[in-house]
Design a protein around this motif. Structure first.
Motif, short mmCIF file in Angstrom:
data_model
loop_
_atom_site.label_atom_id
_atom_site.label_comp_id
_atom_site.label_asym_id
_atom_site.label_seq_id
_atom_site.Cartn_x
_atom_site.Cartn_y
_atom_site.Cartn_z
N UNK A 13 0.65 -1.45 0.03
CA UNK A 13 0.06 -0.11 -0.17
C UNK A 13 0.86 1.42 -0.02
N UNK A 14 1.83 1.29 0.78
CA UNK A 14 2.51 2.38 0.75
C UNK A 14 3.57 2.88 -0.45
N UNK A 15 3.84 1.79 -1.37
CA UNK A 15 4.56 1.95 -2.73
C UNK A 15 3.50 2.36 -3.50
N UNK A 16 2.20 1.65 -3.63
CA UNK A 16 1.19 1.90 -4.50
C UNK A 16 0.80 3.64 -4.11
N UNK A 17 0.66 3.80 -2.99
CA UNK A 17 0.24 4.89 -2.62
C UNK A 17 1.20 6.27 -3.18
N UNK A 18 2.66 5.86 -3.07
CA UNK A 18 3.54 6.82 -3.77
C UNK A 18 3.47 6.63 -5.46
N UNK A 19 3.30 5.69 -5.85
CA UNK A 19 2.85 5.59 -7.37
C UNK A 19 1.69 6.43 -7.84
N UNK A 20 0.61 6.26 -7.10
CA UNK A 20 -0.65 7.16 -7.20
C UNK A 20 -0.39 8.48 -7.09
N UNK A 21 0.30 9.01 -6.22
CA UNK A 21 0.78 10.46 -6.19
C UNK A 21 1.48 11.06 -7.34
N UNK A 22 2.36 10.14 -7.76
CA UNK A 22 3.21 10.48 -8.77
C UNK A 22 2.72 10.39 -10.32
N UNK A 23 1.59 9.63 -10.33
CA UNK A 23 0.83 9.49 -11.59
C UNK A 23 0.12 10.83 -11.56
N UNK A 24 -0.56 11.04 -10.59
CA UNK A 24 -1.47 12.39 -10.54
C UNK A 24 -0.70 13.40 -10.72
N UNK A 25 0.50 13.50 -10.26
CA UNK A 25 1.29 14.84 -10.54
C UNK A 25 1.85 14.81 -11.89
N UNK A 26 2.13 13.69 -12.63
CA UNK A 26 2.38 13.72 -13.88
C UNK A 26 1.39 14.24 -14.66
N UNK A 27 0.11 13.84 -14.37
CA UNK A 27 -0.95 14.43 -14.90
C UNK A 27 -1.12 16.13 -15.20
N UNK A 28 -0.90 16.59 -13.78
CA UNK A 28 -1.05 17.97 -13.80
C UNK A 28 0.12 18.56 -14.38
N UNK A 29 1.35 17.94 -14.41
CA UNK A 29 2.52 18.85 -14.94
C UNK A 29 2.53 18.55 -16.40
N UNK A 30 1.78 17.58 -17.28
CA UNK A 30 1.63 17.50 -18.67
C UNK A 30 0.60 18.44 -18.89
N UNK A 31 -0.60 18.50 -18.04
CA UNK A 31 -1.54 19.34 -18.31
C UNK A 31 -1.44 20.89 -18.42
N UNK A 32 -0.58 21.21 -17.31
CA UNK A 32 -0.47 22.75 -16.79
C UNK A 32 1.03 23.19 -17.11
N UNK A 33 1.87 22.28 -16.78
CA UNK A 33 3.40 22.88 -16.68
C UNK A 33 4.02 22.90 -18.32
N UNK A 34 3.77 22.02 -18.75
CA UNK A 34 4.19 21.70 -20.02
C UNK A 34 3.87 22.90 -21.14
N UNK A 35 2.77 23.51 -21.20
CA UNK A 35 2.28 24.52 -22.10
C UNK A 35 2.60 25.91 -21.75
N UNK A 36 3.24 25.99 -20.28
CA UNK A 36 3.41 27.37 -19.82
C UNK A 36 4.22 28.09 -20.70
N UNK A 37 5.38 27.56 -21.04
CA UNK A 37 6.26 28.36 -22.14
C UNK A 37 5.65 28.82 -23.27
N UNK A 38 4.71 27.96 -23.92
CA UNK A 38 3.99 28.24 -25.14
C UNK A 38 3.10 29.06 -25.07
#
Length: 554
Positions: A355-380
Protein backbone atom coordinates in the motif's frame (compact mmCIF):
# COMPACT_ATOMS: atom_id res chain seq x y z
CA UNK A 1 8.82 13.60 -40.75
CA UNK A 2 7.51 15.01 -37.49
CA UNK A 3 4.02 13.65 -38.20
CA UNK A 4 5.41 10.17 -38.89
CA UNK A 5 7.44 10.27 -35.69
CA UNK A 6 4.38 11.44 -33.79
CA UNK A 7 2.22 8.63 -35.18
CA UNK A 8 4.94 6.05 -34.49
CA UNK A 9 5.49 7.27 -30.93
CA UNK A 10 1.80 7.44 -30.07
CA UNK A 11 1.04 4.13 -31.76
CA UNK A 12 3.86 2.30 -29.99
CA UNK A 13 2.93 3.70 -26.60
CA UNK A 14 -0.76 2.99 -27.03
CA UNK A 15 -0.06 -0.54 -28.20
CA UNK A 16 2.19 -1.18 -25.22
CA UNK A 17 -0.37 0.34 -22.89
CA UNK A 18 -3.24 -1.73 -24.27
CA UNK A 19 -1.33 -4.98 -23.84
CA UNK A 20 -0.09 -4.13 -20.33
CA UNK A 21 -3.47 -2.79 -19.21
CA UNK A 22 -5.29 -5.84 -20.51
CA UNK A 23 -2.95 -8.24 -18.70
CA UNK A 24 -3.01 -6.33 -15.40
CA UNK A 25 -6.76 -5.65 -15.40
CA UNK A 26 -7.69 -9.20 -16.38
CA UNK A 27 -5.50 -10.69 -13.65
CA UNK A 28 -6.85 -8.25 -11.09
CA UNK A 29 -10.45 -9.01 -12.00
CA UNK A 30 -9.82 -12.74 -11.84
CA UNK A 31 -8.20 -12.36 -8.41
CA UNK A 32 -11.19 -10.41 -7.10
CA UNK A 33 -13.77 -12.76 -8.62
CA UNK A 34 -12.11 -15.79 -6.96
CA UNK A 35 -12.39 -14.28 -3.47
CA UNK A 36 -14.71 -16.33 -1.28
CA UNK A 37 -18.02 -14.91 -0.04
CA UNK A 38 -17.77 -11.31 -1.26
CA UNK A 39 -15.78 -11.64 -4.52
CA UNK A 40 -18.71 -11.20 -6.98
CA UNK A 41 -20.19 -8.39 -4.86
CA UNK A 42 -16.89 -6.52 -4.76
CA UNK A 43 -16.37 -6.99 -8.50
CA UNK A 44 -19.82 -5.60 -9.28
CA UNK A 45 -19.28 -2.59 -7.05
CA UNK A 46 -15.87 -1.88 -8.60
CA UNK A 47 -17.43 -1.74 -12.06
CA UNK A 48 -20.05 0.72 -10.84
CA UNK A 49 -17.35 2.89 -9.27
CA UNK A 50 -15.20 2.69 -12.42
CA UNK A 51 -17.88 4.01 -14.76
CA UNK A 52 -19.02 6.57 -12.19
CA UNK A 53 -15.55 8.11 -12.07
CA UNK A 54 -15.31 7.89 -15.86
CA UNK A 55 -18.53 9.92 -15.98
CA UNK A 56 -17.23 12.55 -13.53
CA UNK A 57 -13.89 12.84 -15.33
CA UNK A 58 -15.64 13.26 -18.66
CA UNK A 59 -17.83 16.08 -17.34
CA UNK A 60 -14.83 17.95 -15.90
CA UNK A 61 -12.55 17.52 -18.92
CA UNK A 62 -15.30 18.40 -21.40
CA UNK A 63 -16.24 21.49 -19.39
CA UNK A 64 -12.61 22.64 -19.45
CA UNK A 65 -12.03 22.19 -23.17
CA UNK A 66 -15.50 23.26 -24.33
CA UNK A 67 -15.40 26.35 -22.10
CA UNK A 68 -12.11 27.47 -23.62
CA UNK A 69 -13.47 26.82 -27.10
CA UNK A 70 -16.66 28.81 -26.50
CA UNK A 71 -15.44 31.78 -24.51
CA UNK A 72 -11.63 31.97 -24.71
CA UNK A 73 -10.82 31.47 -28.38
CA UNK A 74 -10.08 34.61 -30.36
CA UNK A 75 -11.77 33.26 -33.48
CA UNK A 76 -15.12 33.21 -31.66
CA UNK A 77 -15.48 36.93 -32.41
CA UNK A 78 -15.95 36.36 -36.12
CA UNK A 79 -17.72 33.02 -35.63
CA UNK A 80 -20.43 34.77 -33.63
CA UNK A 81 -20.75 37.30 -36.45
CA UNK A 82 -21.33 34.58 -39.05
CA UNK A 83 -24.91 33.98 -40.28
CA UNK A 84 -25.21 30.84 -38.18
CA UNK A 85 -27.69 30.10 -35.41
CA UNK A 86 -26.17 30.04 -31.97
CA UNK A 87 -27.32 26.48 -31.39
CA UNK A 88 -25.08 25.34 -34.25
CA UNK A 89 -22.06 27.02 -32.69
CA UNK A 90 -22.77 25.46 -29.31
CA UNK A 91 -23.34 22.01 -30.79
CA UNK A 92 -20.14 22.11 -32.83
CA UNK A 93 -18.10 23.35 -29.86
CA UNK A 94 -19.63 20.60 -27.73
CA UNK A 95 -18.76 17.93 -30.29
CA UNK A 96 -15.27 19.38 -30.69
CA UNK A 97 -14.70 19.31 -26.93
CA UNK A 98 -16.09 15.78 -26.78
CA UNK A 99 -13.64 14.61 -29.45
CA UNK A 100 -10.65 16.23 -27.75
CA UNK A 101 -11.54 15.22 -24.20
CA UNK A 102 -13.00 11.75 -24.71
CA UNK A 103 -10.75 9.93 -27.13
CA UNK A 104 -8.24 9.21 -24.36
CA UNK A 105 -10.91 7.74 -22.12
CA UNK A 106 -12.16 5.50 -24.92
CA UNK A 107 -8.63 4.22 -25.43
CA UNK A 108 -8.19 3.72 -21.68
CA UNK A 109 -11.46 1.82 -21.36
CA UNK A 110 -10.89 -0.49 -24.36
CA UNK A 111 -8.52 -2.92 -22.54
CA UNK A 112 -10.84 -2.87 -19.51
CA UNK A 113 -13.81 -3.78 -21.70
CA UNK A 114 -11.86 -6.64 -23.31
CA UNK A 115 -10.76 -7.88 -19.87
CA UNK A 116 -14.36 -7.86 -18.66
CA UNK A 117 -15.41 -9.80 -21.76
CA UNK A 118 -12.75 -12.40 -21.04
CA UNK A 119 -13.85 -12.63 -17.40
CA UNK A 120 -17.48 -13.22 -18.39
CA UNK A 121 -16.44 -15.43 -21.32
CA UNK A 122 -18.78 -13.30 -23.43
CA UNK A 123 -19.37 -13.43 -27.15
CA UNK A 124 -19.43 -10.68 -29.79
CA UNK A 125 -22.74 -9.33 -28.46
CA UNK A 126 -20.94 -8.11 -25.35
CA UNK A 127 -18.73 -5.79 -27.39
CA UNK A 128 -21.48 -4.79 -29.83
CA UNK A 129 -23.54 -3.52 -26.89
CA UNK A 130 -20.73 -2.29 -24.61
CA UNK A 131 -18.93 -0.02 -27.10
CA UNK A 132 -22.07 2.00 -28.10
CA UNK A 133 -22.97 2.31 -24.40
CA UNK A 134 -19.61 3.95 -23.71
CA UNK A 135 -20.11 6.27 -26.70
CA UNK A 136 -23.52 7.32 -25.36
CA UNK A 137 -21.98 7.97 -21.94
CA UNK A 138 -19.38 10.20 -23.58
CA UNK A 139 -22.12 12.12 -25.44
CA UNK A 140 -24.22 12.65 -22.31
CA UNK A 141 -21.16 13.85 -20.35
CA UNK A 142 -20.15 16.34 -23.05
CA UNK A 143 -23.64 17.82 -23.25
CA UNK A 144 -23.97 18.00 -19.46
CA UNK A 145 -20.73 19.99 -19.30
CA UNK A 146 -22.08 22.41 -21.92
CA UNK A 147 -25.26 22.94 -19.87
CA UNK A 148 -23.25 23.69 -16.75
CA UNK A 149 -21.00 26.09 -18.65
CA UNK A 150 -23.84 28.07 -20.21
CA UNK A 151 -25.78 28.34 -16.95
CA UNK A 152 -22.77 29.29 -14.83
CA UNK A 153 -21.34 31.85 -17.25
CA UNK A 154 -24.75 33.41 -17.79
CA UNK A 155 -25.97 33.50 -14.18
CA UNK A 156 -22.93 33.20 -11.89
CA UNK A 157 -22.22 36.07 -9.53
CA UNK A 158 -18.97 36.96 -7.74
CA UNK A 159 -20.47 36.40 -4.30
CA UNK A 160 -21.12 32.74 -5.20
CA UNK A 161 -17.44 31.99 -4.62
CA UNK A 162 -17.74 32.69 -0.88
CA UNK A 163 -20.17 29.84 -0.09
CA UNK A 164 -18.25 27.56 -2.46
CA UNK A 165 -15.01 28.37 -0.63
CA UNK A 166 -16.76 27.86 2.72
CA UNK A 167 -18.02 24.47 1.54
CA UNK A 168 -14.54 23.47 0.41
CA UNK A 169 -13.08 24.54 3.76
CA UNK A 170 -15.76 22.52 5.55
CA UNK A 171 -14.88 19.43 3.51
CA UNK A 172 -11.17 19.84 4.30
CA UNK A 173 -11.82 20.31 8.02
CA UNK A 174 -14.16 17.31 8.07
CA UNK A 175 -11.51 15.19 6.38
CA UNK A 176 -8.87 16.26 8.87
CA UNK A 177 -11.23 15.62 11.78
CA UNK A 178 -12.03 12.13 10.51
CA UNK A 179 -8.31 11.48 10.10
CA UNK A 180 -7.54 12.33 13.70
CA UNK A 181 -10.64 10.63 15.14
CA UNK A 182 -9.00 7.87 17.15
CA UNK A 183 -12.21 6.17 18.21
CA UNK A 184 -13.32 5.50 14.67
CA UNK A 185 -9.87 4.27 13.71
CA UNK A 186 -9.81 1.81 16.57
CA UNK A 187 -13.26 0.57 15.62
CA UNK A 188 -12.09 -0.11 12.06
CA UNK A 189 -8.95 -1.94 13.20
CA UNK A 190 -10.94 -5.02 14.21
CA UNK A 191 -10.60 -8.46 12.72
CA UNK A 192 -14.12 -8.57 11.25
CA UNK A 193 -13.38 -8.08 7.56
CA UNK A 194 -17.06 -8.40 6.62
CA UNK A 195 -18.06 -5.40 8.72
CA UNK A 196 -15.08 -3.43 7.42
CA UNK A 197 -16.04 -4.21 3.82
CA UNK A 198 -19.64 -3.26 4.52
CA UNK A 199 -18.50 0.07 5.92
CA UNK A 200 -16.46 0.75 2.79
CA UNK A 201 -19.20 -0.28 0.36
CA UNK A 202 -21.76 1.81 2.20
CA UNK A 203 -19.95 4.97 1.13
CA UNK A 204 -20.02 3.95 -2.55
CA UNK A 205 -23.77 3.49 -2.89
CA UNK A 206 -24.05 6.84 -4.68
CA UNK A 207 -22.19 5.27 -7.62
CA UNK A 208 -25.12 2.84 -8.06
CA UNK A 209 -27.87 5.47 -8.23
CA UNK A 210 -30.38 4.32 -10.88
CA UNK A 211 -30.63 7.79 -12.45
CA UNK A 212 -26.91 7.99 -13.28
CA UNK A 213 -25.93 7.19 -16.89
CA UNK A 214 -22.83 5.43 -15.56
CA UNK A 215 -25.11 2.95 -13.76
CA UNK A 216 -26.86 2.19 -17.06
CA UNK A 217 -23.50 1.44 -18.70
CA UNK A 218 -22.64 -0.90 -15.84
CA UNK A 219 -26.00 -2.62 -16.27
CA UNK A 220 -25.28 -3.10 -19.97
CA UNK A 221 -21.93 -4.70 -19.08
CA UNK A 222 -23.49 -7.03 -16.50
CA UNK A 223 -26.46 -8.05 -18.63
CA UNK A 224 -24.53 -8.64 -21.85
CA UNK A 225 -21.78 -10.50 -19.96
CA UNK A 226 -24.34 -12.89 -18.49
CA UNK A 227 -26.16 -13.41 -21.77
CA UNK A 228 -29.23 -11.31 -20.83
CA UNK A 229 -29.32 -9.46 -24.14
CA UNK A 230 -32.90 -8.21 -23.75
CA UNK A 231 -32.00 -6.38 -20.56
CA UNK A 232 -28.77 -5.09 -22.09
CA UNK A 233 -30.66 -3.82 -25.15
CA UNK A 234 -33.14 -2.01 -22.91
CA UNK A 235 -30.42 -0.08 -21.09
CA UNK A 236 -28.59 0.56 -24.38
CA UNK A 237 -31.68 2.18 -25.86
CA UNK A 238 -32.17 4.16 -22.64
CA UNK A 239 -28.63 5.51 -23.05
CA UNK A 240 -29.24 6.28 -26.74
CA UNK A 241 -32.51 8.09 -26.02
CA UNK A 242 -30.92 10.21 -23.31
CA UNK A 243 -27.92 11.00 -25.52
CA UNK A 244 -30.20 12.23 -28.32
CA UNK A 245 -32.31 14.17 -25.83
CA UNK A 246 -29.11 15.72 -24.42
CA UNK A 247 -28.14 16.96 -27.89
CA UNK A 248 -31.60 18.46 -28.34
CA UNK A 249 -31.46 20.20 -24.97
CA UNK A 250 -27.98 21.53 -25.72
CA UNK A 251 -29.28 23.09 -28.94
CA UNK A 252 -32.20 24.62 -27.04
CA UNK A 253 -30.05 26.06 -24.26
CA UNK A 254 -27.43 27.24 -26.74
CA UNK A 255 -30.02 29.16 -28.71
CA UNK A 256 -31.18 31.04 -25.60
CA UNK A 257 -28.13 31.28 -23.31
CA UNK A 258 -25.03 31.36 -25.51
CA UNK A 259 -25.14 34.95 -26.74
CA UNK A 260 -25.98 36.50 -23.33
CA UNK A 261 -23.22 34.42 -21.75
CA UNK A 262 -20.71 35.30 -24.48
CA UNK A 263 -21.65 38.99 -24.31
CA UNK A 264 -21.17 38.96 -20.56
CA UNK A 265 -17.66 37.50 -20.92
CA UNK A 266 -16.72 39.99 -23.62
CA UNK A 267 -18.09 42.91 -21.59
CA UNK A 268 -15.99 41.94 -18.61
CA UNK A 269 -12.72 42.33 -20.56
CA UNK A 270 -12.81 46.18 -20.90
CA UNK A 271 -13.87 46.47 -17.27
CA UNK A 272 -10.93 44.32 -16.18
CA UNK A 273 -8.54 46.43 -18.25
CA UNK A 274 -9.93 49.61 -16.75
CA UNK A 275 -9.55 48.18 -13.25
CA UNK A 276 -5.97 47.16 -14.06
CA UNK A 277 -5.23 50.71 -15.24
CA UNK A 278 -6.60 52.07 -11.97
CA UNK A 279 -4.44 49.64 -9.98
CA UNK A 280 -1.23 50.54 -11.84
CA UNK A 281 1.87 50.88 -9.69
CA UNK A 282 2.40 54.58 -10.45
CA UNK A 283 -1.11 55.37 -9.13
CA UNK A 284 -0.50 53.50 -5.87
CA UNK A 285 3.19 53.82 -4.96
CA UNK A 286 2.60 52.40 -1.47
CA UNK A 287 1.71 49.02 -3.01
CA UNK A 288 4.92 49.14 -5.02
CA UNK A 289 6.93 49.73 -1.85
CA UNK A 290 5.27 46.75 -0.15
CA UNK A 291 6.04 44.53 -3.14
CA UNK A 292 9.65 45.68 -3.10
CA UNK A 293 9.88 44.80 0.59
CA UNK A 294 8.40 41.37 -0.12
CA UNK A 295 10.95 40.86 -2.88
CA UNK A 296 13.80 41.75 -0.51
CA UNK A 297 12.52 39.37 2.15
CA UNK A 298 12.29 36.52 -0.37
CA UNK A 299 15.86 37.13 -1.55
CA UNK A 300 14.82 37.89 -5.13
CA UNK A 301 15.28 40.93 -7.28
CA UNK A 302 12.29 43.07 -8.15
CA UNK A 303 12.10 41.75 -11.70
CA UNK A 304 12.23 38.15 -10.47
CA UNK A 305 9.56 38.85 -7.88
CA UNK A 306 7.37 40.44 -10.57
CA UNK A 307 7.75 37.35 -12.81
CA UNK A 308 6.74 35.06 -9.95
CA UNK A 309 3.70 37.22 -9.14
CA UNK A 310 2.71 37.19 -12.84
CA UNK A 311 2.67 33.39 -12.93
CA UNK A 312 0.73 33.17 -9.66
CA UNK A 313 -1.91 35.64 -10.86
CA UNK A 314 -2.19 33.88 -14.21
CA UNK A 315 -2.83 30.62 -12.39
CA UNK A 316 -5.42 32.14 -10.05
CA UNK A 317 -7.27 33.81 -12.93
CA UNK A 318 -7.77 30.46 -14.65
CA UNK A 319 -10.49 28.47 -12.84
CA UNK A 320 -9.82 25.52 -15.14
CA UNK A 321 -6.29 25.25 -13.76
CA UNK A 322 -6.73 25.73 -10.03
CA UNK A 323 -10.10 23.93 -10.13
CA UNK A 324 -8.67 20.72 -11.57
CA UNK A 325 -5.59 20.92 -9.35
CA UNK A 326 -7.75 21.42 -6.27
CA UNK A 327 -9.96 18.49 -7.27
CA UNK A 328 -7.06 16.09 -7.81
CA UNK A 329 -5.18 17.03 -4.64
CA UNK A 330 -8.43 17.04 -2.65
CA UNK A 331 -9.27 13.51 -3.77
CA UNK A 332 -5.75 12.36 -2.99
CA UNK A 333 -5.95 13.95 0.47
CA UNK A 334 -9.22 12.14 1.20
CA UNK A 335 -7.71 8.88 -0.06
CA UNK A 336 -4.45 9.11 1.90
CA UNK A 337 -6.15 10.19 5.12
CA UNK A 338 -8.56 7.22 5.02
CA UNK A 339 -6.16 4.39 4.22
CA UNK A 340 -6.91 2.70 7.52
CA UNK A 341 -10.59 2.50 6.68
CA UNK A 342 -10.12 0.48 3.48
CA UNK A 343 -10.37 -2.87 5.24
CA UNK A 344 -6.81 -4.09 4.66
CA UNK A 345 -4.93 -6.02 7.31
CA UNK A 346 -2.51 -3.27 8.24
CA UNK A 347 -0.89 -5.53 10.83
CA UNK A 348 0.62 -7.52 7.95
CA UNK A 349 4.01 -6.16 6.78
CA UNK A 350 3.25 -7.33 3.24
CA UNK A 351 0.15 -5.13 2.90
CA UNK A 352 1.92 -2.15 4.47
CA UNK A 353 4.74 -2.45 1.91
CA UNK A 354 2.33 -2.84 -1.02
CA UNK A 355 0.00 0.00 0.00
CA UNK A 356 2.82 2.45 0.81
CA UNK A 357 4.50 1.95 -2.58
CA UNK A 358 1.20 2.00 -4.48
CA UNK A 359 0.32 5.21 -2.67
CA UNK A 360 3.59 6.77 -3.82
CA UNK A 361 2.86 5.58 -7.37
CA UNK A 362 -0.64 7.09 -7.33
CA UNK A 363 0.63 10.46 -6.08
CA UNK A 364 3.34 10.57 -8.77
CA UNK A 365 0.94 9.58 -11.56
CA UNK A 366 -1.49 12.31 -10.47
CA UNK A 367 1.40 14.77 -10.38
CA UNK A 368 2.50 13.76 -13.89
CA UNK A 369 -1.04 14.45 -15.10
CA UNK A 370 -0.92 17.97 -13.66
CA UNK A 371 2.57 18.72 -14.99
CA UNK A 372 1.69 17.53 -18.49
CA UNK A 373 -1.60 19.43 -18.45
CA UNK A 374 -0.44 22.73 -16.92
CA UNK A 375 3.37 22.94 -16.71
CA UNK A 376 4.23 21.74 -20.21
CA UNK A 377 2.21 24.46 -22.06
CA UNK A 378 3.43 27.29 -19.78
CA UNK A 379 6.22 28.44 -22.08
CA UNK A 380 4.07 28.08 -25.19
CA UNK A 381 1.25 30.09 -23.60
CA UNK A 382 3.49 33.16 -23.55
CA UNK A 383 2.69 33.13 -27.27
CA UNK A 384 3.03 36.29 -29.26
CA UNK A 385 4.08 38.18 -26.10
CA UNK A 386 7.34 36.31 -25.72
CA UNK A 387 9.28 39.28 -27.07
CA UNK A 388 8.12 41.28 -24.03
CA UNK A 389 9.91 38.82 -21.77
CA UNK A 390 12.92 39.10 -24.06
CA UNK A 391 13.03 42.87 -23.47
CA UNK A 392 12.60 42.56 -19.70
CA UNK A 393 15.56 42.70 -17.28
CA UNK A 394 15.31 38.92 -16.99
CA UNK A 395 16.72 36.54 -19.54
CA UNK A 396 14.53 33.71 -20.84
CA UNK A 397 16.80 31.23 -19.09
CA UNK A 398 16.16 33.00 -15.78
CA UNK A 399 12.43 33.05 -16.47
CA UNK A 400 12.59 29.29 -17.03
CA UNK A 401 14.39 28.76 -13.71
CA UNK A 402 11.84 30.91 -11.86
CA UNK A 403 8.98 28.88 -13.34
CA UNK A 404 10.68 25.70 -12.18
CA UNK A 405 11.25 27.13 -8.70
CA UNK A 406 7.60 28.12 -8.37
CA UNK A 407 5.94 24.99 -9.80
CA UNK A 408 8.41 22.52 -8.32
CA UNK A 409 8.28 24.12 -4.88
CA UNK A 410 4.49 24.22 -4.64
CA UNK A 411 3.84 20.77 -6.11
CA UNK A 412 6.71 19.26 -4.16
CA UNK A 413 5.27 20.64 -0.94
CA UNK A 414 1.78 19.33 -1.70
CA UNK A 415 2.88 15.84 -2.76
CA UNK A 416 5.22 15.58 0.23
CA UNK A 417 2.30 16.52 2.48
CA UNK A 418 0.18 13.79 0.89
CA UNK A 419 2.87 11.15 1.34
CA UNK A 420 3.48 12.28 4.92
CA UNK A 421 -0.26 12.00 5.63
CA UNK A 422 -0.42 8.51 4.17
CA UNK A 423 2.63 7.48 6.20
CA UNK A 424 0.90 8.65 9.37
CA UNK A 425 -2.25 6.83 8.35
CA UNK A 426 -0.27 3.61 7.83
CA UNK A 427 1.70 4.13 11.09
CA UNK A 428 5.02 3.81 9.30
CA UNK A 429 8.24 4.34 11.27
CA UNK A 430 9.94 7.66 10.85
CA UNK A 431 12.73 6.14 8.74
CA UNK A 432 10.24 4.93 6.13
CA UNK A 433 8.36 8.23 6.29
CA UNK A 434 11.56 10.18 5.55
CA UNK A 435 12.38 7.68 2.78
CA UNK A 436 9.08 8.18 0.97
CA UNK A 437 9.05 11.96 1.50
CA UNK A 438 12.57 12.31 0.07
CA UNK A 439 11.65 10.14 -2.91
CA UNK A 440 8.47 12.02 -3.77
CA UNK A 441 10.23 15.37 -3.37
CA UNK A 442 12.91 14.42 -5.89
CA UNK A 443 10.32 13.02 -8.27
CA UNK A 444 8.22 16.18 -7.97
CA UNK A 445 11.11 18.36 -9.08
CA UNK A 446 12.03 15.82 -11.76
CA UNK A 447 8.53 15.75 -13.26
CA UNK A 448 8.25 19.55 -13.20
CA UNK A 449 11.68 19.98 -14.77
CA UNK A 450 10.84 17.42 -17.46
CA UNK A 451 7.51 19.01 -18.39
CA UNK A 452 8.83 22.58 -18.33
CA UNK A 453 11.95 21.70 -20.32
CA UNK A 454 10.10 19.81 -23.03
CA UNK A 455 7.63 22.70 -23.24
CA UNK A 456 10.55 25.07 -23.88
CA UNK A 457 12.29 22.73 -26.33
CA UNK A 458 9.10 21.94 -28.32
CA UNK A 459 6.96 25.11 -28.07
CA UNK A 460 3.84 25.96 -30.01
CA UNK A 461 3.36 29.73 -29.87
CA UNK A 462 0.59 29.86 -32.46
CA UNK A 463 -1.97 27.81 -30.52
CA UNK A 464 -3.76 29.61 -27.65
CA UNK A 465 -5.55 26.48 -26.42
CA UNK A 466 -3.37 24.48 -23.98
CA UNK A 467 -5.47 21.36 -24.62
CA UNK A 468 -4.38 21.43 -28.26
CA UNK A 469 -0.78 22.12 -27.27
CA UNK A 470 -0.52 18.99 -25.14
CA UNK A 471 -2.22 16.96 -27.89
CA UNK A 472 0.79 17.50 -30.17
CA UNK A 473 4.09 15.68 -30.37
CA UNK A 474 5.62 17.55 -27.43
CA UNK A 475 2.74 16.80 -25.07
CA UNK A 476 2.72 13.13 -26.07
CA UNK A 477 6.47 12.89 -25.56
CA UNK A 478 6.11 14.57 -22.16
CA UNK A 479 3.41 12.14 -21.07
CA UNK A 480 5.39 9.08 -22.19
CA UNK A 481 8.64 10.35 -20.64
CA UNK A 482 6.88 11.11 -17.34
CA UNK A 483 5.37 7.62 -17.30
CA UNK A 484 8.73 5.96 -17.94
CA UNK A 485 10.41 8.13 -15.30
CA UNK A 486 7.78 7.17 -12.70
CA UNK A 487 7.94 3.49 -13.69
CA UNK A 488 11.74 3.27 -13.40
CA UNK A 489 11.82 5.28 -10.15
CA UNK A 490 9.06 3.24 -8.52
CA UNK A 491 10.86 0.03 -9.50
CA UNK A 492 14.13 1.30 -8.02
CA UNK A 493 12.37 2.21 -4.76
CA UNK A 494 10.46 -1.07 -4.48
CA UNK A 495 13.38 -3.35 -5.36
CA UNK A 496 15.11 -3.08 -1.93
CA UNK A 497 11.78 -3.83 -0.23
CA UNK A 498 11.31 -6.94 -2.39
CA UNK A 499 14.85 -8.14 -1.62
CA UNK A 500 14.32 -7.66 2.11
CA UNK A 501 10.95 -9.43 1.99
CA UNK A 502 12.48 -12.48 0.31
CA UNK A 503 15.33 -12.47 2.80
CA UNK A 504 12.92 -12.37 5.73
CA UNK A 505 10.86 -15.18 4.20
CA UNK A 506 14.03 -17.27 3.94
CA UNK A 507 14.91 -16.52 7.58
CA UNK A 508 18.04 -14.49 6.80
CA UNK A 509 18.97 -11.76 9.32
CA UNK A 510 19.01 -8.12 8.21
CA UNK A 511 21.19 -5.57 9.93
CA UNK A 512 20.09 -1.90 10.25
CA UNK A 513 23.18 -0.79 8.35
CA UNK A 514 22.29 -3.05 5.41
CA UNK A 515 18.71 -1.70 5.38
CA UNK A 516 20.06 1.87 5.40
CA UNK A 517 22.42 1.13 2.52
CA UNK A 518 19.60 -0.43 0.47
CA UNK A 519 17.31 2.56 1.06
CA UNK A 520 20.07 5.01 0.16
CA UNK A 521 20.76 2.99 -2.98
CA UNK A 522 17.09 3.30 -3.98
CA UNK A 523 17.13 7.05 -3.35
CA UNK A 524 20.40 7.31 -5.29
CA UNK A 525 18.79 5.55 -8.24
CA UNK A 526 15.88 8.02 -8.11
CA UNK A 527 18.37 10.90 -7.99
CA UNK A 528 20.17 9.51 -11.05
CA UNK A 529 16.88 9.09 -12.93
CA UNK A 530 15.89 12.64 -11.95
CA UNK A 531 19.14 13.92 -13.44
CA UNK A 532 18.55 11.96 -16.65
CA UNK A 533 14.86 12.82 -17.11
CA UNK A 534 14.88 16.26 -15.47
CA UNK A 535 18.29 17.90 -15.27
CA UNK A 536 19.52 17.04 -18.78
CA UNK A 537 16.37 18.33 -20.58
CA UNK A 538 16.43 21.37 -18.29
CA UNK A 539 20.05 22.11 -19.26
CA UNK A 540 19.18 21.77 -22.95
CA UNK A 541 16.16 24.05 -22.51
CA UNK A 542 18.20 26.74 -20.76
CA UNK A 543 20.83 26.50 -23.48
CA UNK A 544 18.22 27.06 -26.15
CA UNK A 545 16.50 29.94 -24.35
CA UNK A 546 19.79 31.86 -24.29
CA UNK A 547 19.54 32.28 -28.08
CA UNK A 548 16.94 34.32 -29.96
CA UNK A 549 15.84 31.62 -32.40
CA UNK A 550 12.45 31.57 -30.66
CA UNK A 551 11.53 34.79 -32.46
CA UNK A 552 11.27 33.02 -35.82
CA UNK A 553 8.48 30.82 -34.41
CA UNK A 554 6.26 33.71 -33.28
Amino acid sequence: MENRLLVLTIGSFLGLYCVAAYVLVSRGLEFISRMPLFGPLLLERLIYILFFFFFVMLVISNATITGMGMFRRKDMDWQVALPLPYRSLVLWKTLEGMALASWGLLVLSAPILVALGRLYDAGPGFYLLGAPALLCLVTISANLSSWLLLILVRHARPWWWKPVAALGLYIVLTTLYSFFAKADLQAMDGKDIVSSLHGVLQHTEICMHPLLPSSWVAEVIFASGRGLYDQATFFSFALLANALFALTLTAKLGNHLFYPAWHRVMSAVPMARAQAAQDAWFRHPEKYLRRSLAARLSGMKRAEHAAIIKDIRTFLREPTQWGQSLLIFGLLLMYTSNLRRLGYDLQSPFWIIVISHLNLLVCCLALSTLTTRFIFPQFSMEGQRLWILGLSPLSLARVLSLKLRLSGGIMGLLTTLLVFTSSLSLSLPWQRTVFFCAAVLMMSYGLNALALSLGALLPNFREPNPARIISGFGGTLCLISSFLYILFSSTALALPEAIRWKAQAAGLPLSPSLILIQDLSGLGAVLFLSLVFGAIPYWLAKKRTKSLDYLKEL
